[in-house]
Scaffold this motif. Structure first.
Motif, PDB file in Angstrom:
ATOM      1  N   GLU A  11      92.382  21.299  75.016  1.00 52.03           N
ATOM      2  CA  GLU A  11      92.617  22.616  75.617  1.00 52.03           C
ATOM      3  C   GLU A  11      91.699  23.675  75.020  1.00 52.03           C
ATOM      4  N   GLU A  12      91.448  23.576  73.704  1.00 53.23           N
ATOM      5  CA  GLU A  12      90.548  24.529  73.055  1.00 53.23           C
ATOM      6  C   GLU A  12      89.098  24.253  73.442  1.00 53.23           C
ATOM      7  N   TYR A  35      88.204  23.067  76.295  1.00 61.23           N
ATOM      8  CA  TYR A  35      88.140  23.620  77.659  1.00 61.23           C
ATOM      9  C   TYR A  35      87.884  25.124  77.614  1.00 61.23           C
ATOM     10  N   SER A  36      88.638  25.833  76.800  1.00 62.72           N
ATOM     11  CA  SER A  36      88.496  27.283  76.715  1.00 62.72           C
ATOM     12  C   SER A  36      87.115  27.694  76.207  1.00 62.72           C
ATOM     13  N   ASP A  37      86.655  27.034  75.147  1.00 59.65           N
ATOM     14  CA  ASP A  37      85.339  27.356  74.584  1.00 59.65           C
ATOM     15  C   ASP A  37      84.222  27.082  75.590  1.00 59.65           C
ATOM     16  N   LYS A  64      84.142  29.799  78.324  1.00 55.08           N
ATOM     17  CA  LYS A  64      83.595  31.039  77.772  1.00 55.08           C
ATOM     18  C   LYS A  64      82.093  30.902  77.533  1.00 55.08           C
TER      19      LYS A  64
END
Length: 204
Positions: free
Chosen positions: A64-65, A67-69, A72
């Protein structure tokens, strides 16, 4: 060769070889066309590494992290569904490459990950500055195994002239042998693994 018509794969870099492996594993035969042999594909030159949320560095990393990085890092221009699939499947791909024999950097029996490419946590597998070469070597060896079994036929020094469209559907490809200049049509489903737009869409 099975009862299925052979699938045409355009490009023999990381994407093309991976597609050939996936198809052959399921019993599908395929043709692998490329201007250069796999050993000279652009994928060989990749140096940075492969990102996957494996959390071998004890930072509590999760897909999930990742994915977020990644969203961005791409200023939210990337397709979120594609990024989600990429980040969820990255640990599976990393494990698969390890089973194929890709010698990523290890220490005390665990994969060493590093920071790279806008990622907030250490999640990049690497092999010094030769990551692309070691991954491609592992994939080439795997494809050769399927080639020996008659499931993959490789056509280096062959250029895709055009995709053959009929009724709005792809029915095959037109291929030119760069040594003999012979042009031949190959029917069947086609996967484009040739990187970027590569002139496929005129006027762009």
């Amino acid at each position: 060769m099975g009862n299925h018509e052979a699938v045409n794969i355009i490009g023999a870099g990381f994407a093309g070889l991976s597609a050939a492996c996936a198809l052959a594993k399921e019993g599908f035969s395929c043709r692998l066309f490329s201007v250069q042999p796999s050993e000279r594909a652009q994928s060989v030159l990749a140096e940075g590494g492969l990102n996957a949320a494996l959390d071998t560095m004890g930072e509590g990393d999760r897909p999930e992290e990742h994915y977020s990085d990644t969203l961005k890092g791409g200023v939210f221009l990337a397709d979120p569904n594609a990024v989600k699939r990429l980040t969820d499947e990255a640990p599976v791909v990393a494990a698969w490459l390890g089973r194929l024999g890709a010698p990523f950097h290890m220490k005390d029996g665990r994969l060493v990950l590093r920071n790279f490419g806008g990622q907030k946590k250490k999640r990049t597998l690497y092999a010094r500055s030769s990551t692309g070469k070691i991954m491609m070597t592992a994939l080439i060896d795997e494809v050769r195994r399927y080639e020996a079994a008659g499931l993959v036929e490789r056509f280096p020094h062959h250029e895709c002239v055009r995709v053959l469209i009929s009724g709005g559907c792809c029915e095959g490809v037109r291929i030119r042998d760069l040594y003999t200049d012979e042009v031949r049509d190959y029917s069947g489903r086609t996967i484009l693994c040739c990187g970027g737009l590569t002139g496929i869409f005129p006027g762009m």
